[in-house]
Scaffold this active site. Structure first.
Site, PDB file in Angstrom:
ATOM      1  N   HIS A 287       4.583  13.676  31.390  1.00 42.38           N
ATOM      2  CA  HIS A 287       5.981  14.053  31.200  1.00 42.38           C
ATOM      3  C   HIS A 287       6.243  15.524  31.493  1.00 42.38           C
ATOM      4  CE1 HIS A 287       4.855  10.877  28.196  1.00 42.38           C
ATOM      5  NE2 HIS A 287       5.850  10.237  28.810  1.00 42.38           N
TER       6      HIS A 287
ATOM      7  N   ASN B   3       0.877  -1.175   0.000  1.00 44.86           N
ATOM      8  CA  ASN B   3       0.000   0.000   0.000  1.00 44.86           C
ATOM      9  C   ASN B   3       0.915   1.227   0.000  1.00 44.86           C
ATOM     10  OD1 ASN B   3      -1.537   2.284   0.821  1.00 44.86           O
ATOM     11  ND2 ASN B   3      -3.057   0.969   1.784  1.00 44.86           N
TER      12      ASN B   3
ATOM     13  N   ASP C 112       2.751   4.902   5.034  1.00 45.20           N
ATOM     14  CA  ASP C 112       2.487   4.450   6.396  1.00 45.20           C
ATOM     15  C   ASP C 112       2.362   2.928   6.459  1.00 45.20           C
ATOM     16  OD1 ASP C 112       0.213   4.622   4.828  1.00 45.20           O
ATOM     17  OD2 ASP C 112      -1.129   5.024   6.493  1.00 45.20           O
ATOM     18  N   HIS C 113       2.540   2.252   5.324  1.00 44.52           N
ATOM     19  CA  HIS C 113       2.580   0.790   5.256  1.00 44.52           C
ATOM     20  C   HIS C 113       3.981   0.347   4.844  1.00 44.52           C
ATOM     21  CE1 HIS C 113      -1.924  -0.077   5.131  1.00 44.52           C
ATOM     22  NE2 HIS C 113      -1.861   1.244   5.033  1.00 44.52           N
TER      23      HIS C 113
ATOM     24  N   TYR D 152      -7.666  -3.985  -2.599  1.00 43.57           N
ATOM     25  CA  TYR D 152      -7.586  -2.916  -1.592  1.00 43.57           C
ATOM     26  C   TYR D 152      -8.923  -2.902  -0.855  1.00 43.57           C
ATOM     27  CZ  TYR D 152      -7.027   1.740   0.488  1.00 43.57           C
ATOM     28  OH  TYR D 152      -6.937   2.783   1.377  1.00 43.57           O
TER      29      TYR D 152
ATOM     30  N   ASP E  68      -3.890  -4.844   0.795  1.00 44.80           N
ATOM     31  CA  ASP E  68      -4.304  -4.252   2.063  1.00 44.80           C
ATOM     32  C   ASP E  68      -5.795  -4.534   2.234  1.00 44.80           C
ATOM     33  OD1 ASP E  68      -4.999  -2.706   4.208  1.00 44.80           O
ATOM     34  OD2 ASP E  68      -4.570  -0.782   3.263  1.00 44.80           O
TER      35      ASP E  68
ATOM     36  N   ASN F 219      -7.408  -4.240   5.069  1.00 48.83           N
ATOM     37  CA  ASN F 219      -7.927  -3.427   6.168  1.00 48.83           C
ATOM     38  C   ASN F 219      -8.570  -4.290   7.260  1.00 48.83           C
ATOM     39  OD1 ASN F 219      -7.580  -0.505   6.271  1.00 48.83           O
ATOM     40  ND2 ASN F 219      -8.470  -0.487   4.214  1.00 48.83           N
TER      41      ASN F 219
ATOM     42  N   CYS G 222       1.590  18.222  29.347  1.00 45.53           N
ATOM     43  CA  CYS G 222       0.988  16.914  29.582  1.00 45.53           C
ATOM     44  C   CYS G 222       1.289  16.457  31.010  1.00 45.53           C
ATOM     45  CB  CYS G 222       1.512  15.891  28.567  1.00 45.53           C
ATOM     46  SG  CYS G 222       3.260  15.467  28.757  1.00 45.53           S
TER      47      CYS G 222
ATOM     48  N   CYS H 149      -0.512  14.799  24.165  1.00 43.06           N
ATOM     49  CA  CYS H 149       0.902  14.602  24.481  1.00 43.06           C
ATOM     50  C   CYS H 149       1.710  14.536  23.184  1.00 43.06           C
ATOM     51  CB  CYS H 149       1.086  13.313  25.287  1.00 43.06           C
ATOM     52  SG  CYS H 149       2.809  12.906  25.678  1.00 43.06           S
TER      53      CYS H 149
END
Length: 605
Positions: free
Chosen positions: A556, A7, A319-320, A149, A190, A192, A553, A579
């Protein structure tokens, strides 16, 4: 034979990332490459590869240009080839209702007969399923390859959930029809769907009860189905084997993702023996794994919370990550040619791919016209105004008597042609050479705008110059004549004369006695340095205000980052703070602490 599914999250960004489509394909080093998401018809051809693609045909809001798939087959020859990578046939979609036409064809056509097993669905239902460009089917003789897909459907979007259910229901019926014919099937893409808790970073106790995950697991051989999940067959206990991560939370830093990119296979092996122990995976799949080197987050990258710029930085890449499979003992097939669905036969694609250089050609002259509307050897695009100080002073005896219809108050119009930075006289002669040309020149407004060459770019300052009006006799000017800004004439002045706004000439002595308006204006305005100082102080004030208004936050005690709700609903468009650290498991103190706060109170309507 190596098959890769990936993807790409938009093919164009990946092409720009690698420099060309060919380099991108070669980096995967595979015989068959299957891409998903945001395919562009102008980016699906590469030397040495035969390609088959499907783009979205729907005009529904939010779906245009979103999906799309493409299958690239690396072959030595597209004709008279016995390579298994070159398919013997190909099909756009999997329902059978899309006739093999150019992707952007809009003319009506007769649909072929619906494939076996889908007779219970109407043509409109099948068109709706295939209309989003989510599948390409290629037949490689030994097996049929589905590049899929799968639709995405969030929990509260019932319409998309119904679409997804129908999509996979029809797809399964098509698979069952092929298996009944004794065909072997590979399904890549993909989908999903993360089938099991081991395939998801934050799987809860009810994770596997989801209807799509239940459907996926029902396909598998271990649950009485026909398919093998090839990756899990090779790595049954491997954890943290993810192929997708959230794009805006930095989840890749702590490998906080899910496995939704799959390779499935079904059908008998190619061996003739009928004794036990034979299967398509055991006999022909040598290896199946994830190509981690394509992951956006690289070892050694600066953590998000330690780099202010990295908090909102966008990592390069999809992002894949790709998933690949290597097949062995796959014999060659009979000689055949590339199918008619190949991109080489698509009129809208073949021969029309553009390069970056072709987007910036030298501007071509417009249709050449003269001032009277007839043809001329000079175009209005190539005419520029020459300043009085740039004109060559000629002796008066070299000029022929000008026409009285053109001259008023000793004003002459001179047009010059500028080419490659050097000024040359235009074929539209000045009044000094021919009088007949001058009769048609109107009284126009002169903008002090000069272009050094045809391809030069104007500066911003050139759009804010004072206008100087040149008055002349307009009695012979036809109302139907239209002139561009390039059709501009200014008086032929001497080197010691300037043109006033009323069209009169001022001598050098008169100019010296008159105060300069620009000098007066400049003296009353702040200098450039003062302006810069004011801007710096104002920007520092804004930054200080923003810093004091951004919450810290709780986990931290660090400054948060702001986000905006993009999902449609009552909170759409509202800003909130979270955060700044990357998303990760709750047990990791270095990961996101989960802090959330609305930026402002919800407005009352």
């Amino acid at each position: 034979m190596k098959i890769v599914t990936y993807n790409v999250n938009g093919l164009r960004p990946r092409v720009l990332q690698f420099g060309s489509l060919r380099r991108f394909l070669d980096s995967l080093d595979a015989d068959i490459i299957c891409f998903q998401q945001e395919m562009r018809a102008d980016l699906v051809q590469a030397e040495g590869y035969e390609s088959f693609f499907s783009c979205t045909r729907t005009s529904d809001k939010g779906r245009t240009g979103y999906s799309g798939v493409a299958t690239f087959c690396r072959v030595k020859s597209a004709f008279s080839s016995n390579e298994v990578a070159l398919p013997v046939s190909a099909e756009e979609g999997f329902t059978g209702v899309l006739k093999i036409l150019p992707v952007f064809g809009s003319r009506k056509t007769e649909y072929p007969s619906i494939v076996e097993g889908l007779e219970d669905f109407s043509t409109d239902e099948l068109l709706n399923i295939d209309g989003e460009g989510r599948c390409v089917v290629t037949d490689h003789d030994h097996f049929v390859l589905f590049n899929v897909y799968g639709p995405r459907a969030v929990r509260d979007d019932r319409e998309r959930i119904e679409f997804k259910l129908k999509f996979f229901n029809i797809l399964q019926k098509r698979w069952e029809s092929l298996l009944a014919q004794g065909r072997r099937i590979f399904v890549v893409g993909d989908l999903n769907i993360a089938p099991s808790a081991i395939d998801r970073c934050d799987a809860g106790p009810d994770f596997e009860k989801n209807e799509f995950r239940t459907w996926f697991r029902s396909l598998l051989v271990r649950n009485g189905g026909s398919f093998f999940d090839v990756f899990r067959e090779k790595h049954p206990e491997r954890r943290d084997a993810y192929t997708c991560w959230a794009t805006n939370s930095g989840a890749e830093e702590f490998n906080y993702g899910s496995r939704i990119d799959h390779i499935l296979c079904a059908g008998p092996c190619l061996h003739k023996e009928e004794n036990g122990g034979h299967s398509l995976v055991a006999c022909h799949v040598e290896v199946c794994d994830i190509l981690k080197q394509f992951q956006r987050w690289k070892p050694g990258n600066t953590p998000r919370h330690k780099d202010i710029k990295a908090k909102n930085a966008k990592l390069e890449g999809s992002d894949h990550v790709p998933v690949y499979m290597c097949l062995v003992e796959i014999p060659n097939i009979q000689q055949h040619n590339t199918p008619s669905l190949s991109t080489r036969y698509c009129r809208q694609v073949s021969g029309c791919q553009q390069t970056l250089v072709s987007m910036f050609p030298r501007r071509q002259p417009a249709e050449e016209i003269n001032l009277s509307g007839g043809p001329s050897s000079v175009s209005d695009e190539s005419i520029v105004v020459k300043r009085c100080s740039q004109l060559t002073k000629r002796p008066l005896d070299e000029c022929s008597p000008p026409s009285s219809n053109f001259i008023q108050k000793d004003v002459f119009s001179t047009l010059v042609n500028c080419s490659e930075g050097s000024h040359k006289e235009s074929s539209l002669e000045s009044p000094c050479s021919k009088n007949g040309r001058a009769k048609t020149s109107p009284s126009v407004v002169c903008k002090k705008r000069t272009r050094e060459s045809q391809s030069s770019q104007l500066s911003l300052k050139s759009f804010f110059q004072k206008k100087v009006a040149v008055h002349g006799d307009s009695s012979n000017f036809s109302a139907t004549e239209k002139h561009t800004e390039a059709d501009i004439s200014i008086p032929d002045c001497g080197p010691h004369e300037t043109l006033t706004e009323g069209g009169e000439h001022d001598s050098a002595e008169e100019r010296e006695s008159k105060p300069s308006a620009s000098t007066q204006e400049d003296s009353s305005q702040p200098s450039e340095k003062e302006k810069n100082n004011v801007a710096v102080v104002e920007w520092q004030r804004i930054q200080k205000l923003m810093h004091t208004s951004i919450p810290l936050c709780k986990g931290h005690n660090e400054s948060c980052v702001s986000r905006v709700v993009k999902k449609s609903g009552p909170n759409s468009g509202r800003r909130f703070y979270v955060c700044a650290r990357a998303e990760g498991p709750a047990s990791n103190p270095e990961a996101n602490c989960g802090f959330f706060k609305w930026a402002t109170a919800k407005s009352k309507k």
